[in-house]
Motif scaffolding. Structure first.
Motif, PDB file in Angstrom:
ATOM      1  N   UNK A  32       0.821  -1.217   0.000  1.00 59.40           N
ATOM      2  CA  UNK A  32       0.000   0.000   0.000  1.00 59.40           C
ATOM      3  C   UNK A  32       0.854   1.266   0.000  1.00 59.40           C
ATOM      4  N   UNK A  33       0.347   2.289  -0.670  1.00 59.43           N
ATOM      5  CA  UNK A  33       1.070   3.550  -0.749  1.00 59.43           C
ATOM      6  C   UNK A  33       1.316   4.138   0.631  1.00 59.43           C
ATOM      7  N   UNK A  34       0.336   4.013   1.535  1.00 55.91           N
ATOM      8  CA  UNK A  34       0.504   4.534   2.883  1.00 55.91           C
ATOM      9  C   UNK A  34       1.679   3.865   3.588  1.00 55.91           C
ATOM     10  N   UNK A  35       1.861   2.571   3.347  1.00 60.94           N
ATOM     11  CA  UNK A  35       2.978   1.856   3.964  1.00 60.94           C
ATOM     12  C   UNK A  35       4.316   2.373   3.445  1.00 60.94           C
ATOM     13  N   UNK A  36       4.380   2.678   2.148  1.00 59.01           N
ATOM     14  CA  UNK A  36       5.607   3.263   1.593  1.00 59.01           C
ATOM     15  C   UNK A  36       5.918   4.598   2.263  1.00 59.01           C
ATOM     16  N   UNK A  37       4.898   5.425   2.443  1.00 64.65           N
ATOM     17  CA  UNK A  37       5.103   6.742   3.049  1.00 64.65           C
ATOM     18  C   UNK A  37       5.568   6.604   4.495  1.00 64.65           C
ATOM     19  N   UNK A  38       4.923   5.707   5.254  1.00 62.00           N
ATOM     20  CA  UNK A  38       5.317   5.500   6.648  1.00 62.00           C
ATOM     21  C   UNK A  38       6.757   4.998   6.718  1.00 62.00           C
ATOM     22  N   UNK A  39       7.098   4.014   5.877  1.00 62.13           N
ATOM     23  CA  UNK A  39       8.433   3.424   5.897  1.00 62.13           C
ATOM     24  C   UNK A  39       9.506   4.468   5.614  1.00 62.13           C
ATOM     25  N   UNK A  40       9.305   5.272   4.577  1.00 56.60           N
ATOM     26  CA  UNK A  40      10.367   6.184   4.154  1.00 56.60           C
ATOM     27  C   UNK A  40      10.373   7.495   4.945  1.00 56.60           C
ATOM     28  N   UNK A  41       9.258   7.879   5.548  1.00 53.89           N
ATOM     29  CA  UNK A  41       9.332   9.014   6.472  1.00 53.89           C
ATOM     30  C   UNK A  41      10.091   8.610   7.737  1.00 53.89           C
ATOM     31  N   UNK A  42       9.941   7.363   8.160  1.00 58.90           N
ATOM     32  CA  UNK A  42      10.740   6.871   9.279  1.00 58.90           C
ATOM     33  C   UNK A  42      12.215   6.826   8.900  1.00 58.90           C
ATOM     34  N   UNK A  43      12.504   6.408   7.656  1.00 57.93           N
ATOM     35  CA  UNK A  43      13.882   6.385   7.178  1.00 57.93           C
ATOM     36  C   UNK A  43      14.480   7.782   7.202  1.00 57.93           C
ATOM     37  N   UNK A  44      13.703   8.767   6.733  1.00 58.62           N
ATOM     38  CA  UNK A  44      14.198  10.127   6.673  1.00 58.62           C
ATOM     39  C   UNK A  44      14.278  10.803   8.027  1.00 58.62           C
ATOM     40  N   UNK A  45      13.540  10.301   9.014  1.00 59.58           N
ATOM     41  CA  UNK A  45      13.493  10.952  10.312  1.00 59.58           C
ATOM     42  C   UNK A  45      14.195  10.171  11.405  1.00 59.58           C
ATOM     43  N   UNK A  46      13.540   9.125  11.902  1.00 63.20           N
ATOM     44  CA  UNK A  46      14.044   8.404  13.070  1.00 63.20           C
ATOM     45  C   UNK A  46      15.389   7.747  12.792  1.00 63.20           C
ATOM     46  N   UNK A  47      15.524   7.081  11.633  1.00 59.37           N
ATOM     47  CA  UNK A  47      16.768   6.368  11.361  1.00 59.37           C
ATOM     48  C   UNK A  47      17.948   7.314  11.190  1.00 59.37           C
ATOM     49  N   UNK A  48      17.685   8.513  10.642  1.00 60.55           N
ATOM     50  CA  UNK A  48      18.778   9.478  10.514  1.00 60.55           C
ATOM     51  C   UNK A  48      19.246   9.951  11.883  1.00 60.55           C
ATOM     52  N   UNK A  49      18.314  10.074  12.846  1.00 60.10           N
ATOM     53  CA  UNK A  49      18.693  10.441  14.215  1.00 60.10           C
ATOM     54  C   UNK A  49      19.548   9.344  14.838  1.00 60.10           C
ATOM     55  N   UNK A  50      19.154   8.077  14.647  1.00 61.81           N
ATOM     56  CA  UNK A  50      19.925   6.969  15.209  1.00 61.81           C
ATOM     57  C   UNK A  50      21.309   6.895  14.582  1.00 61.81           C
ATOM     58  N   UNK A  51      21.383   7.124  13.261  1.00 65.48           N
ATOM     59  CA  UNK A  51      22.685   7.125  12.592  1.00 65.48           C
ATOM     60  C   UNK A  51      23.570   8.247  13.119  1.00 65.48           C
ATOM     61  N   UNK A  52      22.968   9.419  13.334  1.00 63.62           N
ATOM     62  CA  UNK A  52      23.724  10.545  13.873  1.00 63.62           C
ATOM     63  C   UNK A  52      24.181  10.254  15.304  1.00 63.62           C
TER      64      UNK A  52
END
Length: 273
Positions: free
Chosen positions: A2-22
């Motif tokens: 589903x498109x909503x799942x893509x949006x949730x997945x990649x907004x998490x990639x752009x937000x939460x995962x970038x914080x963890x990487x930092x």
């Protein structure tokens, strides 16, 4: 998927995962971190500019058609000027070093309110990033992927700078991580709100993409490039150009192969009250 799942997945990639990487990057010794951070800025510069000029603007022009090209470029200009004003108000601040003039006085003492401003400003920034990622996915799946990758690329060095500022304002490492995680949720919130509101506003998508391009261009020319100009010796220039081109190559490669592999997407009907 589903498109909503893509949006949730990649907004998490752009937000939460970038914080963890930092956060992981912040654990490295200071001497290594100060040497590696400019390399991340160079890579982010290439990724942001290539997404703006290779993906976002061409898609916006294609969607709007020839009749809408003039208004689209006016939107880009308006966006750049608006981000300049927002940054002047310290609501949108992209610091990539811990000695940014916006957060230190003449005696190099840290301004305590800067930590709060960083969290608030980063939350607003992340919310807008989420809207932009969702708008890109609503236009085209591959455009959403490369937009999210570009957001993550420039978020990591920014988040490292934010961590340094919060730590110097008196936060412990755990509190700095918590505050950055909370502000990063703005990306997910922005993506979800955009999905449920923009689905019925396809006519506005080209202009949202143009605003996304203007934000990437502004961050590149106003924040990243001046940071890189602090080092002028030939070896640094070669390293910077190599990493800038690496960022461009990454986005160009994703752009090329994403056209060949377009994942199946289902669009759920959005319920309106």
């Amino acid at each position: 998927m589903p498109l909503l799942a893509w949006i949730v997945l990649f907004t998490l990639l752009g937000g939460v995962l970038s914080v963890l990487a930092a956060a992981l990057f912040l654990l490295t010794p200071d001497r290594h971190r100060s040497r590696l951070l400019p390399h991340g800025v160079s890579f982010a510069l290439g990724a942001l500019l290539s997404v703006a000029f290779i993906d976002l603007l061409p898609h916006a022009l294609e969607s709007a058609g020839p009749a809408g090209s003039e208004s689209l470029f006016a939107t880009v200009l308006t966006g750049i000027l608006s981000f300049f004003l927002l940054e002047k108000l310290l609501l949108w601040r992209h610091c990539h070093t811990s000695d940014c003039e916006a957060h230190f006085d003449m005696d190099e003492h840290f301004h305590q309110p800067a930590g709060t401003l960083i969290v608030v400003g980063d939350g607003i920034h992340n919310f807008v990033d989420g809207v932009l990622i969702a708008a890109a996915f609503l236009t085209d799946i591959h455009l959403g992927v490369v937009t999210a990758l570009a957001v993550a690329a420039h978020e990591i060095p920014q988040e490292v700078g934010d961590f340094a500022i919060l730590l110097q304002s008196g936060c412990t490492r755990s509190k700095a991580l918590l505050f950055n995680m909370l502000s990063s949720l703005g990306t997910l919130i922005g993506g979800l709100l955009a999905y449920f509101s923009l689905e019925s506003l396809h006519g506005a998508l080209p202009y949202i993409l143009a605003l996304a391009a203007s934000s990437f261009i502004y961050v590149s020319v106003a924040d990243l490039i001046p940071t890189l100009h602090k080092k002028t010796h030939p070896e640094a220039v070669v390293q910077q150009m190599t990493l800038i081109l690496a960022g461009v190559l990454l986005i160009a490669t994703v752009h090329h192969y994403a056209h060949d592999f377009q994942p199946p997407v289902t669009r759920e009907p959005v319920a309106h009250p």
